[in-house]
Design a protein around this motif. Structure first.
Motif, mmCIF file in Angstrom:
data_model
loop_
_atom_site.group_PDB
_atom_site.id
_atom_site.type_symbol
_atom_site.label_atom_id
_atom_site.label_comp_id
_atom_site.label_asym_id
_atom_site.label_seq_id
_atom_site.Cartn_x
_atom_site.Cartn_y
_atom_site.Cartn_z
ATOM 1 N N VAL A 55 28.548 17.854 -1.973
ATOM 2 C CA VAL A 55 27.669 18.824 -1.326
ATOM 3 C C VAL A 55 26.230 18.503 -1.703
ATOM 4 N N ILE A 56 25.390 18.316 -0.691
ATOM 5 C CA ILE A 56 23.959 18.096 -0.900
ATOM 6 C C ILE A 56 23.214 19.199 -0.168
ATOM 7 N N MET A 57 22.320 19.890 -0.880
ATOM 8 C CA MET A 57 21.472 20.908 -0.254
ATOM 9 C C MET A 57 20.057 20.361 -0.229
ATOM 10 N N LYS A 58 19.464 20.382 0.970
ATOM 11 C CA LYS A 58 18.108 19.868 1.132
ATOM 12 C C LYS A 58 17.195 20.960 1.658
ATOM 13 N N PHE A 59 15.972 20.925 1.217
ATOM 14 C CA PHE A 59 14.892 21.774 1.723
ATOM 15 C C PHE A 59 13.879 20.809 2.294
ATOM 16 N N GLY A 60 13.859 20.683 3.644
ATOM 17 C CA GLY A 60 13.048 19.629 4.253
ATOM 18 C C GLY A 60 13.594 18.292 3.798
ATOM 19 N N PRO A 61 12.729 17.369 3.392
ATOM 20 C CA PRO A 61 13.195 16.067 2.929
ATOM 21 C C PRO A 61 13.600 16.054 1.452
ATOM 22 N N ARG A 111 19.309 22.548 4.739
ATOM 23 C CA ARG A 111 20.275 21.674 5.389
ATOM 24 C C ARG A 111 21.301 21.325 4.317
ATOM 25 N N ILE A 112 22.552 21.635 4.598
ATOM 26 C CA ILE A 112 23.628 21.367 3.656
ATOM 27 C C ILE A 112 24.501 20.273 4.255
ATOM 28 N N LEU A 113 24.690 19.217 3.499
ATOM 29 C CA LEU A 113 25.517 18.092 3.931
ATOM 30 C C LEU A 113 26.803 18.131 3.120
ATOM 31 N N LEU A 114 27.922 18.277 3.788
ATOM 32 C CA LEU A 114 29.225 18.327 3.130
ATOM 33 C C LEU A 114 30.035 17.128 3.590
ATOM 34 N N ARG A 115 30.446 16.307 2.647
ATOM 35 C CA ARG A 115 31.281 15.147 2.921
ATOM 36 C C ARG A 115 32.520 15.270 2.050
ATOM 37 N N ALA A 116 33.693 15.111 2.656
ATOM 38 C CA ALA A 116 34.942 15.256 1.911
ATOM 39 C C ALA A 116 35.822 14.034 2.137
ATOM 40 N N ARG A 117 36.551 13.680 1.053
ATOM 41 C CA ARG A 117 37.449 12.532 1.083
ATOM 42 C C ARG A 117 38.798 12.948 0.507
ATOM 43 N N ASN A 123 38.109 9.168 4.487
ATOM 44 C CA ASN A 123 37.200 10.225 4.936
ATOM 45 C C ASN A 123 38.013 11.375 5.504
ATOM 46 N N PHE A 124 37.752 12.598 5.014
ATOM 47 C CA PHE A 124 38.472 13.777 5.485
ATOM 48 C C PHE A 124 37.651 14.533 6.530
ATOM 49 N N LEU A 125 36.420 14.924 6.176
ATOM 50 C CA LEU A 125 35.532 15.582 7.132
ATOM 51 C C LEU A 125 34.099 15.375 6.718
ATOM 52 N N ALA A 126 33.190 15.542 7.681
ATOM 53 C CA ALA A 126 31.749 15.429 7.441
ATOM 54 C C ALA A 126 31.059 16.507 8.257
ATOM 55 N N LEU A 127 30.373 17.420 7.565
ATOM 56 C CA LEU A 127 29.669 18.516 8.229
ATOM 57 C C LEU A 127 28.210 18.517 7.818
ATOM 58 N N ASP A 128 27.341 18.777 8.776
ATOM 59 C CA ASP A 128 25.930 19.053 8.515
ATOM 60 C C ASP A 128 25.711 20.505 8.901
ATOM 61 N N ILE A 129 25.174 21.274 7.968
ATOM 62 C CA ILE A 129 24.997 22.709 8.182
ATOM 63 C C ILE A 129 23.512 23.026 8.043
ATOM 64 N N ALA A 130 22.925 23.542 9.101
ATOM 65 C CA ALA A 130 21.521 23.946 9.076
ATOM 66 C C ALA A 130 21.487 25.465 9.052
ATOM 67 N N VAL A 131 20.794 26.026 8.070
ATOM 68 C CA VAL A 131 20.770 27.482 7.942
ATOM 69 C C VAL A 131 19.385 27.935 7.503
ATOM 70 N N ASN A 132 18.949 29.056 8.048
ATOM 71 C CA ASN A 132 17.632 29.614 7.740
ATOM 72 C C ASN A 132 17.826 30.922 7.007
#
Length: 157
Positions: A55-61, A111-117, A123-132
């Motif tokens: 899980v990676i959480m980003k604020f802008g870059p 922006r939350i990037l979820l990558r699962a194996r 590779n199991f799933l890959a989701l990009d989640i944008a939330v305000n």
């Protein structure tokens, strides 16, 4: 307006296929619950207790957080747990989780990037989640509740 967008960025090499996600409410409130329902098709059997999530959480870059979890631990951190068959066979697959959103998230667009194996490294799933999570979309003290709007996200091949 606050928009919650979950994008399935997996491709045909991923174990979880034809993924559809329903979120309720579509406008998440910090400190409240959100219902996350996933429907898809597993191409092969999976031990869900051993799925590894990055899980990676980003604020802008800027990367604010990066953590690795086992799927059950990630869900537990959000007040949910795996249900049903923990080692499902290939075929239709569904999970519904009532997630407790944390209150201690910086008020901003994330922006939350979820990558699962899988435990075998596939590779199991890959989701990009944008939330305000802006001040404007916190519940007012008078109502204390979020509406029951829904967002449907799906990935078609």
């Amino acid at each position: 307006m606050s928009i919650l967008l979950v994008e399935d960025v997996s491709d045909s090499t991923y174990v979880l296929d034809r993924l559809a996600i329903t979120l309720t409410p579509a406008l998440p409130w910090l400190g409240h619950q959100a219902c996350w329902e996933m429907n898809g098709h597993l191409k092969e059997p999976v031990d869900l207790t051993r799925v590894a999530c990055n899980v990676i959480m980003k604020f802008g870059p800027v990367k604010m957080l990066e953590r690795n979890y086992r799927l059950p631990d990630l869900l537990e951190s959000l007040g949910a747990r795996l249900a049903g068959d923990l080692r499902p066979a290939a075929g239709p697959w569904q999970q519904t989780w009532n997630l407790q959103l944390p209150e201690a998230v910086p008020v901003a667009e994330h922006r939350i990037l979820l990558r699962a194996r899988t435990d075998s490294g596939k590779n199991f799933l890959a989701l990009d989640i944008a939330v305000n999570f802006s001040h404007r979309f916190r519940p007012s003290p008078a109502s204390g509740r979020a509406g029951s709007r829904m967002l449907h996200g799906s990935h078609r091949r």
